[in-house]
Design an enzyme around this catalytic site. Structure first.
Site, PDB file in Angstrom:
ATOM      1  N   HIS A  51       0.866  -1.189   0.000  1.00  0.00           N
ATOM      2  CA  HIS A  51       0.000   0.000   0.000  1.00  0.00           C
ATOM      3  C   HIS A  51       0.898   1.234   0.000  1.00  0.00           C
ATOM      4  O   HIS A  51       1.537   1.533   0.997  1.00  0.00           O
ATOM      5  CB  HIS A  51      -0.925  -0.001   1.219  1.00  0.00           C
ATOM      6  CG  HIS A  51      -1.750   1.241   1.306  1.00  0.00           C
ATOM      7  ND1 HIS A  51      -2.707   1.549   0.376  1.00  0.00           N
ATOM      8  CD2 HIS A  51      -1.744   2.274   2.185  1.00  0.00           C
ATOM      9  CE1 HIS A  51      -3.259   2.716   0.685  1.00  0.00           C
ATOM     10  NE2 HIS A  51      -2.695   3.177   1.774  1.00  0.00           N
ATOM     11  N   ASP A 175      -7.628   1.755   2.165  1.00  0.00           N
ATOM     12  CA  ASP A 175      -7.270   2.640   3.279  1.00  0.00           C
ATOM     13  C   ASP A 175      -8.187   3.843   3.505  1.00  0.00           C
ATOM     14  O   ASP A 175      -8.211   4.378   4.605  1.00  0.00           O
ATOM     15  CB  ASP A 175      -5.810   3.106   3.094  1.00  0.00           C
ATOM     16  CG  ASP A 175      -5.187   3.650   4.372  1.00  0.00           C
ATOM     17  OD1 ASP A 175      -5.678   3.310   5.467  1.00  0.00           O
ATOM     18  OD2 ASP A 175      -4.221   4.425   4.287  1.00  0.00           O
TER      19      ASP A 175
HETATM   20 ZN   LIG Z   1      -3.029   4.985   2.722  1.00  0.00          ZN
END
Ligand SMILES: [Zn+2]
Ligand SMILES: *[C@@H]1O[C@H](CO)[C@@H](O)[C@H](O)[C@H]1NC(C)=O
Ligand SMILES: *[C@@H]1O[C@H](CO)[C@@H](O)[C@H](O)[C@H]1NC(C)=O
Length: 994
Positions: A51, A175
């Site tokens: 990520h 996220d």
């Molecule tokens: Zn992030």
């Protein structure tokens, strides 16, 4: 400039020509090559991933290179450098990549040999691009225009470099801090088959895990029906590996030690721990397939460490099947996991509300970021306005300079990231985002000039045109280059396809005679700039006045106003009586043809009467309040502090920022104003323009005082007698509107732990309350957090300054300063008081004009008005017929000479308005009036990377016996240029002209 421009069809051939080495046929990627596991086992899809935040604790380029590793060890270049050889080494391995802003940076630096290796991996489905936006955009505070653009930018790169196998098939929002229906709907129209995300409310998660409803069919839009449905899944641990199975160089978990002759052989216990983790995860999921996201932030810098252990884990876990284990694990990708769920041949629950706001513990919600960094939020919106105008000017002038404003497109793509416009980054990173936007705007200014060079001259196209410049400090009533000039021009580009009546405000040092495009004198008010504006830190202007006038602007075109200093005029003796009538601390009334706004002598807004509809809304209060930020140390949920992500007030009742205030009312011809000063750091100017049926409120807040050691979160509240009965309405990403109810969640049994914070929602463009007679709508000029904490009340958080970090990672309090003091922010609300039946016909176009407002460019031609008007066009429209009121031109981009990308949309919802909620027709030929006749027209998916005729989405069945496949019979290649649009429909076309 590496993003080549090709037609949709031609790009695949161009790739095989450009790449030297012949490629294997590209049909080995996609669902067909997915491992679908074993029907009688619990199948665990091992998904290696990283990520990579496009800026957060470090800037995007610091993350790319691995600079400032003292802040956070993270280096994207080494991740890609390391993963590719690991994939080559073992053809079972898989990897996904998401953030194209990073991948593009890396790709530019690779040899053709490496690029061919990567292409081969992509073609074989071993490396897969997922989601494929320039960044993983935030969902709360972003605008749909920019979400579409940033996904198109990534999709275009992938299409041009990788063709079909590079096309992302699903959304991956692992996220972001809440999830928007609008995003789900946009993703569905990009052709995505599904969406996975990591964060939902802790209460929601618990209930869903119990009920095995972690995966569902999300009905993205009531307006668009099945076409907007999107299979959506909540990941089990946000996006982390099962506990103790992180094999990254940054993790401390035990490796798989598989040589029994060596010390610490641990295969049996590691295998058992994995099998236990798989069983425990499976209890919350509906099928015999589960996903394990193996990775986290900036992981895989040493990919070998991950893969070597995963290879062993897979080998030894599966070996247990011989001993009766039911766990089957294998390398996979999110799309193969999705496909396995699709093949499971079962029905799914549905969801029609959204995931806002969401909590991460009982007292912490991701709701402060709806407002955090209000100046960056406005700058991002303003930059989009410039980007859209630049695209239009580039296209309509045929200067083919698309590559030249790529820096602005890139900066906007980066700005959509969930730690960018969200305001949840470190201060130096926020500064970097702003710098990128500023440099992008500079690149756009060059293109704007080149375009006007072709559009402005009347006859002689080699005529030099005076340089057009933006006055980017207009938001603090400052434009230094025009100060004390004897003459200047202001050219206004209207980016909408409808004529507009625009209120122009120009900060000046002296009086000017203003000539309209037809040469007539323009009636303008010469208004004093308030002390509250003049004292904004950083303002260096000596302008004491603003010229205010109404400019009728043509559709998709421009008008130029010529300003001539009065002292330089021959007839400057003719004294002009400026009609100035002022009242200090007296009761006053602003009134025009439509509205009557009354204040008492203490400066309180008492009521607003809509004279046309004959009703009055009474205000018990209107103005600024603050919540004290909760000053916790985050050691327990009860001690959760208010910070960049989380808004948590110390007490539920906000305090007024002052007990008294001063009011000054000024009556002029074009505008009547009430300036209300609350204290040293809060003021608002309430404006009623002639002929306007909206009330404008321009607010200035800051520097927020913190000398008392308390963080403060500033709201503007509108308390009325509207009987809103707990309900209020907020928009999603500037588009469709959702009903909200105080202390309530539509899809689960909600326990209130935070009575204020739990009722805060993102307001990207509008919020309203209503009863049977009256609706009050407040439009914003940027995203803000908003709520209705009492019946009849709307509140919007406009600024915040907190002194504690909220422990969600950023490691800084939300304490912005500039010029050595707390940041001062100026912004606007637009108030619309209408009957509920007629409100949409006001707020829809007004909001559209706020976000796509005319672009101001100034110039110093240094020639007389007569010379100017002899040589230059002063008004021009690219349209020669009026287009339907309910259609908006969302994108007008030139891809290559004679090839254009167009998006048109219906911007009303179903049943919102008796007239405008009907479907609309628009002839696309009318947009090309000045360019040529349409030769070819291909309808594309929303991201513009594929003909709509090739879009085949997976079909899903809901548990109420509906299928997502109901409307898939659409005509894709249009025979005619006339396009029909249903409410909230966006259509994307690639158009070739003769
Ligand atoms: Zn992030
Ligand atoms: C899917 O399930 C239905 C019943 O729920 C059944 O009739 C059908 O044959 C199944 N299809 C497949 C491919 O398994
Ligand atoms: C745009 O310019 C190109 C040359 O750069 C030319 O070939 C093309 O015909 C022009 N198109 C229009 C619509 O003027």
């Amino acid at each position: 400039m590496s993003i080549a421009v090709h037609t949709v069809i031609a790009c695949f051939t161009i790739i095989s020509i450009c790449c030297g080495a012949p490629l294997k046929p590209s049909n080995t990627c996609g669902y067909d090559v997915c491992n679908l596991g074993k029907p009688d086992k619990l199948n665990v899809h091992i998904v290696p991933h990283t990520h990579d935040d496009v800026g957060w604790l470090k800037t995007v380029d610091q993350y790319y290179y691995g600079a400032r590793n003292d802040i956070q060890h993270a280096a994207v270049q080494y991740i890609l450098d390391s993963v590719i050889p690991s994939l080559v080494e073992n053809s079972d391995r898989r990897f996904i990549y998401v953030e194209i802003a990073f991948f593009w940076r890396w790709w530019l630096q690779q040899t053709e040999e490496m690029r061919n290796t990567v292409r081969q991996l992509v073609n074989e489905g071993r490396l897969e691009f997922i989601s494929g936006g320039w960044s993983m955009n935030d969902e709360g505070v972003t605008h749909y225009n920019s979400i579409i653009d940033q996904h198109s930018l990534g999709a275009e790169f992938l299409r041009d470099q990788f063709g079909q196998c590079g096309r992302p098939k699903l959304g991956w929002q692992i996220d972001p801090f809440g999830h928007s229906k609008q995003v789900a709907s946009l993703f569905a129209h990009m052709g995505f088959d599904g969406l996975f995300f990591g964060r939902v409310d802790v209460q929601d998660y618990t209930e869903r895990f119990k009920a095995k409803t972690m995966e569902m069919i999300w009905k993205g839009s009531a307006n668009l029906g099945e076409d907007s449905w999107l299979f959506s899944g909540i990941l089990p641990r946000v996006y982390e590996a099962p506990p103790s199975f992180c094999f990254d160089v940054h993790c401390q978990n035990e490796p798989i030690k598989d040589d029994p002759q060596l010390h610490d052989y641990n295969v049996p216990e590691r295998v058992q721990a994995f099998i236990d983790a798989a069983h425990s995860q499976a209890t919350g999921y509906a099928t015999n397939h589960i996903i394990n996201t193996m990775g986290s932030d900036f992981q895989y810098e040493n990919a070998d460490e991950w893969y070597k252990n995963l290879d062993k884990l897979i080998k030894y876990v599966n070996a247990q099947q011989g001993n009766g284990s039911d766990v089957n694990i294998f390398y996979s990708t999110p799309s193969c996991y999705l496909y396995a769920l699709n093949k499971a041949n079962r029905t799914w629950t549905t969801k029609s509300d959204d995931f806002f706001p969401i909590s991460f513990n009982h007292h912490g919600l991701w709701n402060g970021y709806f407002t955090s960094r209000p100046a960056l939020k406005r700058y991002e919106r303003y930059s989009n306005n410039i980007l859209q105008v630049t695209k239009q000017l580039n296209a309509l002038s045929n200067v083919t300079l698309r590559h030249a404003f790529f820096p602005l497109s890139e900066a906007m793509g980066i700005a959509q990231h969930h730690d960018a416009v969200s305001g949840t980054e470190k201060q130096h990173v926020a500064d970097d985002y702003a710098q990128r936007l500023a440099q992008g705007i500079d690149s756009a200014t060059y293109v704007i000039n080149e375009a006007y060079r072709k559009l402005l001259p009347k006859y002689n196209h080699s005529l030099t045109i005076p340089a057009q410049f933006l006055c980017q400090f207009s938001n603090i009533s400052e434009c230094l280059p025009i100060e004390r000039q004897a003459s200047f021009t202001l050219t206004l580009w209207n980016p909408t396809i409808h004529p507009v009546q625009h209120i122009v405000r120009v900060p000046v040092t002296q009086k000017y005679l203003i000539r309209s495009p037809t040469g007539s004198t323009v009636a303008a008010d010469f208004m004093s700039i308030s002390d509250q504006v003049k004292k904004i830190p950083g303002r260096t202007s000596s302008a004491q006045y603003e010229l205010v006038f109404q400019a009728p602007l043509p559709a998709l075109g421009f008008s130029t106003y010529y300003f001539e200093s009065k002292s330089s005029l021959a007839d400057n003796k003719r004294t002009e009586k400026s009609k100035l009538d002022q009242a200090h601390n007296e009761a006053c009334v602003l009134q025009n043809q439509y509205l009557r706004v009354e204040f008492d002598q203490q400066g309180n807004l008492k009521n607003i009467t809509n004279q046309e509809r004959n009703f009055t809304v009474q205000f018990s209060s209107q103005g600024f309040y603050w919540y004290t930020s909760f000053p916790g140390n985050n050691s327990r949920p009860e001690f959760q502090a208010s910070g960049a992500y989380a808004f948590r007030p110390l007490t539920p009742n906000p305090l007024p920022v002052s007990s008294s205030r001063n009011i000054t009312c000024t009556y002029m011809d074009q505008v009547q104003t009430a300036l209300i000063v609350y204290n040293q750091w809060c003021s608002q100017e309430v404006r009623l323009y002639d002929q306007a049926n909206t009330v404008e409120i321009e607010w200035i807040v800051g520097p927020i005082p913190i000398e008392d050691g308390l963080g403060k979160e500033i709201i503007i509240r509108y308390d009325t007698d509207i009987r809103s009965n707990q309900y209020f309405y907020t928009d999603a990403n500037g588009r469709e509107v959702l009903e909200r109810k105080r202390d309530y969640r539509p899809s689960w049994n909600y326990t209130v732990y935070e009575s204020v914070g739990g009722n805060y929602y993102p307001v990207a463009s509008r919020i309203w309350i209503k009863d049977n007679q009256t609706q009050m709508t407040v439009l914003t000029d940027r995203s803000e957090g908003g709520s209705s904490m009492h019946d009849g009340s709307i509140e919007l958080m406009v600024h915040r300054r907190t002194l504690h970090d909220d422990s969600q990672g950023v490691g800084e309090p939300m304490n912005e300063t500039a010029y050595g003091t707390g940041l001062v922010v100026r912004g606007r609300h637009v108030l619309i008081l209408e009957t509920p039946q007629l409100s949409a016909s006001h707020h829809r176009p007004t909001a559209q004009q706020l976000f796509m407002s005319p672009l101001y460019t100034y110039a110093l031609p240094g020639i007389s008005y007569t010379d100017y008007s002899n040589n230059y066009r002063q008004t021009w429209s690219s349209l020669n017929e009026s287009l339907p009121y309910n259609v908006h031109l969302l994108t007008f981009d030139q891809l290559a000479a004679n090839v254009f990308l167009i998006r048109v949309e219906h911007y009303f919802e179903l049943n919102e308005d008796a007239t405008y909620s009907k479907s609309a027709q628009i002839d696309l030929d009318s947009l090309f009036n000045t360019l040529g006749k349409i030769k070819d027209l291909v309808e594309l998916t929303l991201a513009g990377n594929m003909p709509l005729s090739e879009m085949k989405r997976l079909v899903w069945q809901t548990n109420d016996h509906q299928s997502s496949n109901l409307k898939l019979t659409k005509s894709n290649t249009l025979k005619s240029t006339i396009v029909s649009l249903n409410p909230m429909e966006i259509k994307t076309f690639q158009i070739t002209i003769e």
